[in-house]
Write an enzyme that holds these catalytic residues in place. Sequence first.
Site, PDB file in Angstrom:
ATOM      1  N   ASP A  77       0.884  -1.154   0.000  1.00 14.76           N
ATOM      2  CA  ASP A  77       0.000   0.000   0.000  1.00 14.76           C
ATOM      3  C   ASP A  77       0.934   1.220   0.000  1.00 14.76           C
ATOM      4  O   ASP A  77       2.118   1.097   0.337  1.00 14.76           O
ATOM      5  CB  ASP A  77      -0.861  -0.048   1.266  1.00 14.76           C
ATOM      6  CG  ASP A  77      -1.671   1.206   1.457  1.00 14.76           C
ATOM      7  OD1 ASP A  77      -2.305   1.653   0.489  1.00 14.76           O
ATOM      8  OD2 ASP A  77      -1.660   1.762   2.574  1.00 14.76           O
ATOM      9  N   ASP A 135      -0.018   5.043   0.968  1.00 10.44           N
ATOM     10  CA  ASP A 135      -0.229   6.016   2.040  1.00 10.44           C
ATOM     11  C   ASP A 135      -0.176   5.344   3.408  1.00 10.44           C
ATOM     12  O   ASP A 135      -0.938   4.425   3.680  1.00 10.44           O
ATOM     13  CB  ASP A 135      -1.593   6.700   1.858  1.00 10.44           C
ATOM     14  CG  ASP A 135      -1.650   7.482   0.550  1.00 10.44           C
ATOM     15  OD1 ASP A 135      -0.659   8.134   0.229  1.00 10.44           O
ATOM     16  OD2 ASP A 135      -2.684   7.425  -0.134  1.00 10.44           O
ATOM     17  N   THR A 170       1.120  10.457   3.682  1.00  9.58           N
ATOM     18  CA  THR A 170       0.383  11.528   3.012  1.00  9.58           C
ATOM     19  C   THR A 170      -0.904  11.872   3.757  1.00  9.58           C
ATOM     20  O   THR A 170      -1.612  12.788   3.360  1.00  9.58           O
ATOM     21  CB  THR A 170       0.025  11.114   1.578  1.00  9.58           C
ATOM     22  OG1 THR A 170      -0.434   9.774   1.633  1.00  9.58           O
ATOM     23  CG2 THR A 170       1.196  11.215   0.649  1.00  9.58           C
ATOM     24  N   LYS A 175      -8.510   6.733   6.268  1.00  6.60           N
ATOM     25  CA  LYS A 175      -7.308   6.095   5.725  1.00  6.60           C
ATOM     26  C   LYS A 175      -7.696   4.864   4.909  1.00  6.60           C
ATOM     27  O   LYS A 175      -8.469   4.027   5.390  1.00  6.60           O
ATOM     28  CB  LYS A 175      -6.352   5.706   6.848  1.00  6.60           C
ATOM     29  CG  LYS A 175      -5.645   6.900   7.440  1.00  6.60           C
ATOM     30  CD  LYS A 175      -4.586   6.489   8.439  1.00  6.60           C
ATOM     31  CE  LYS A 175      -3.855   7.719   8.963  1.00  6.60           C
ATOM     32  NZ  LYS A 175      -2.933   7.388  10.047  1.00  6.60           N
ATOM     33  N   GLY A 176      -7.173   4.772   3.705  1.00  3.50           N
ATOM     34  CA  GLY A 176      -7.472   3.629   2.844  1.00  3.50           C
ATOM     35  C   GLY A 176      -8.815   3.739   2.137  1.00  3.50           C
ATOM     36  O   GLY A 176      -9.162   2.898   1.327  1.00  3.50           O
ATOM     37  N   ARG A 179     -11.442   8.503  -2.561  1.00  3.55           N
ATOM     38  CA  ARG A 179     -11.784   9.925  -2.510  1.00  3.55           C
ATOM     39  C   ARG A 179     -13.297  10.148  -2.443  1.00  3.55           C
ATOM     40  O   ARG A 179     -13.798  10.907  -1.612  1.00  3.55           O
ATOM     41  CB  ARG A 179     -11.199  10.623  -3.753  1.00  3.55           C
ATOM     42  CG  ARG A 179     -11.098  12.120  -3.614  1.00  3.55           C
ATOM     43  CD  ARG A 179     -10.553  12.733  -4.894  1.00  3.55           C
ATOM     44  NE  ARG A 179      -9.336  12.098  -5.355  1.00  3.55           N
ATOM     45  CZ  ARG A 179      -8.857  12.202  -6.593  1.00  3.55           C
ATOM     46  NH1 ARG A 179      -9.513  12.942  -7.484  1.00  3.55           N
ATOM     47  NH2 ARG A 179      -7.745  11.596  -6.957  1.00  3.55           N
ATOM     48  N   SER A 184      -5.108   5.228  -4.168  1.00  2.97           N
ATOM     49  CA  SER A 184      -4.912   6.613  -4.603  1.00  2.97           C
ATOM     50  C   SER A 184      -4.776   6.749  -6.114  1.00  2.97           C
ATOM     51  O   SER A 184      -4.056   6.001  -6.763  1.00  2.97           O
ATOM     52  CB  SER A 184      -3.663   7.194  -3.939  1.00  2.97           C
ATOM     53  OG  SER A 184      -3.389   8.467  -4.478  1.00  2.97           O
ATOM     54  N   ASN A 193      -3.431   9.346  -7.219  1.00  2.00           N
ATOM     55  CA  ASN A 193      -2.236  10.190  -7.322  1.00  2.00           C
ATOM     56  C   ASN A 193      -0.959   9.420  -6.990  1.00  2.00           C
ATOM     57  O   ASN A 193       0.084  10.025  -6.735  1.00  2.00           O
ATOM     58  CB  ASN A 193      -2.375  11.385  -6.367  1.00  2.00           C
ATOM     59  CG  ASN A 193      -3.572  12.253  -6.706  1.00  2.00           C
ATOM     60  OD1 ASN A 193      -3.706  12.712  -7.840  1.00  2.00           O
ATOM     61  ND2 ASN A 193      -4.468  12.461  -5.759  1.00  2.00           N
ATOM     62  N   ASP A 253      -1.454  -0.550   6.109  1.00  2.00           N
ATOM     63  CA  ASP A 253      -1.641   0.122   7.406  1.00  2.00           C
ATOM     64  C   ASP A 253      -3.117   0.288   7.755  1.00  2.00           C
ATOM     65  O   ASP A 253      -3.427   0.779   8.833  1.00  2.00           O
ATOM     66  CB  ASP A 253      -0.980   1.508   7.399  1.00  2.00           C
ATOM     67  CG  ASP A 253      -1.734   2.482   6.523  1.00  2.00           C
ATOM     68  OD1 ASP A 253      -2.146   2.085   5.407  1.00  2.00           O
ATOM     69  OD2 ASP A 253      -1.937   3.630   6.949  1.00  2.00           O
TER      70      ASP A 253
HETATM   71  C1  G6P Z   1      -5.400   6.245   0.123  1.00  2.00           C
HETATM   72  C2  G6P Z   1      -5.538   7.149   1.337  1.00  2.00           C
HETATM   73  C3  G6P Z   1      -6.939   7.741   1.420  1.00  2.00           C
HETATM   74  C4  G6P Z   1      -7.296   8.419   0.093  1.00  2.00           C
HETATM   75  C5  G6P Z   1      -7.211   7.397  -1.040  1.00  2.00           C
HETATM   76  C6  G6P Z   1      -7.515   8.026  -2.401  1.00  2.00           C
HETATM   77  O1  G6P Z   1      -6.067   5.064   0.352  1.00  2.00           O
HETATM   78  O2  G6P Z   1      -5.266   6.444   2.529  1.00  2.00           O
HETATM   79  O3  G6P Z   1      -6.979   8.688   2.470  1.00  2.00           O
HETATM   80  O4  G6P Z   1      -8.595   8.972   0.136  1.00  2.00           O
HETATM   81  O5  G6P Z   1      -5.894   6.850  -1.062  1.00  2.00           O
HETATM   82  O6  G6P Z   1      -6.502   8.953  -2.703  1.00  2.00           O
HETATM   83  P1  G6P Z   1      -6.541   9.997  -3.897  1.00  2.00           P
HETATM   84  O7  G6P Z   1      -5.128  10.462  -4.020  1.00  2.00           O
HETATM   85  O8  G6P Z   1      -6.998   9.248  -5.127  1.00  2.00           O
HETATM   86  O9  G6P Z   1      -7.505  11.060  -3.533  1.00  2.00           O
HETATM   87 MG    MG Z   2      -2.689   3.135   3.630  1.00  4.44          MG
END
Ligand code: G6P
Ligand code: MG
Length: 219
Positions: free
Chosen positions: A9, A11, A17, A45-46, A49, A116, A118, A170
């Site tokens: 994973d 983040d 982040t 977390k995880g 969006r 994510s 990103n 995590d």
């Molecule tokens: C990870 C983070 C989340 C976040 C998700 C989407 O899982 O832990 O907090 O919302 O990614 O991320 P993004 O960069 O696509 O918004």
């Molecule tokens: Mg994570």
Amino acid sequence: MKYKACLFDLDGVLVDTAIYHFKAWQQLGLNFGYQLSEEQNEQLKGVSRVESLERILKWAGKEATEDQKKKWLIEKNEHYLELISHMNPSEILPGVSDFLHQIKNSGYVIALGSASKNAQIILEKTELIKWFDAIIDGNSVEKSKPNPEVFLKGAEALNVKPEECIVFEDAQAGIEAAIKAGMKTIGIGDEHVLDQADKVIPSFLNISAEKLLKFQETV
Ligand code: G6P
Ligand code: MG
């Protein structure tokens, strides 16, 4: 049983982040007079969006049209992108680079399995990208964790079987996803929170990959 692949994973495992997501969601919440707490951010977390926004709106007791939600999602992400634009290798979590070095030398193949959208840019900014044989992120999956899709696609991209994979996570939703995928799991964080994982370590600091990845002796 010989494990061949490690799936990470992003983040909270390789980089932190969460603080940037928190700042961006908090700023967005203030647009409609809502103050997001750190405890609530933990629960995001995880979480993807779109689902994160749904949860925040629910906590705030706020109704919104689909168009409004789309606008807020763009706004949050633009702010988040601005915050992460300054990321650099110093933000790699302690012990991570050394651990990646160890597993690469031991012949494991490595993939990213992140919700994510990103992920790519974060891997580039932190120069972590060089370790990865495959990257599966929020752009490559339809269903987010705890659905196992992200990890199953990771195994497929690496050309290994799910039972040959070890997942590092995590978040509870991520551990659940990995278990559903039929993979071994290592939690990063609190063992009381990640109690479903096969093993839990507080961080990668001073971790010997050779010892950690010997499941047959301890599980
Ligand atoms: C990870 C983070 C989340 C976040 C998700 C989407 O899982 O832990 O907090 O919302 O990614 O991320 P993004 O960069 O696509 O918004
Ligand atoms: Mg994570």
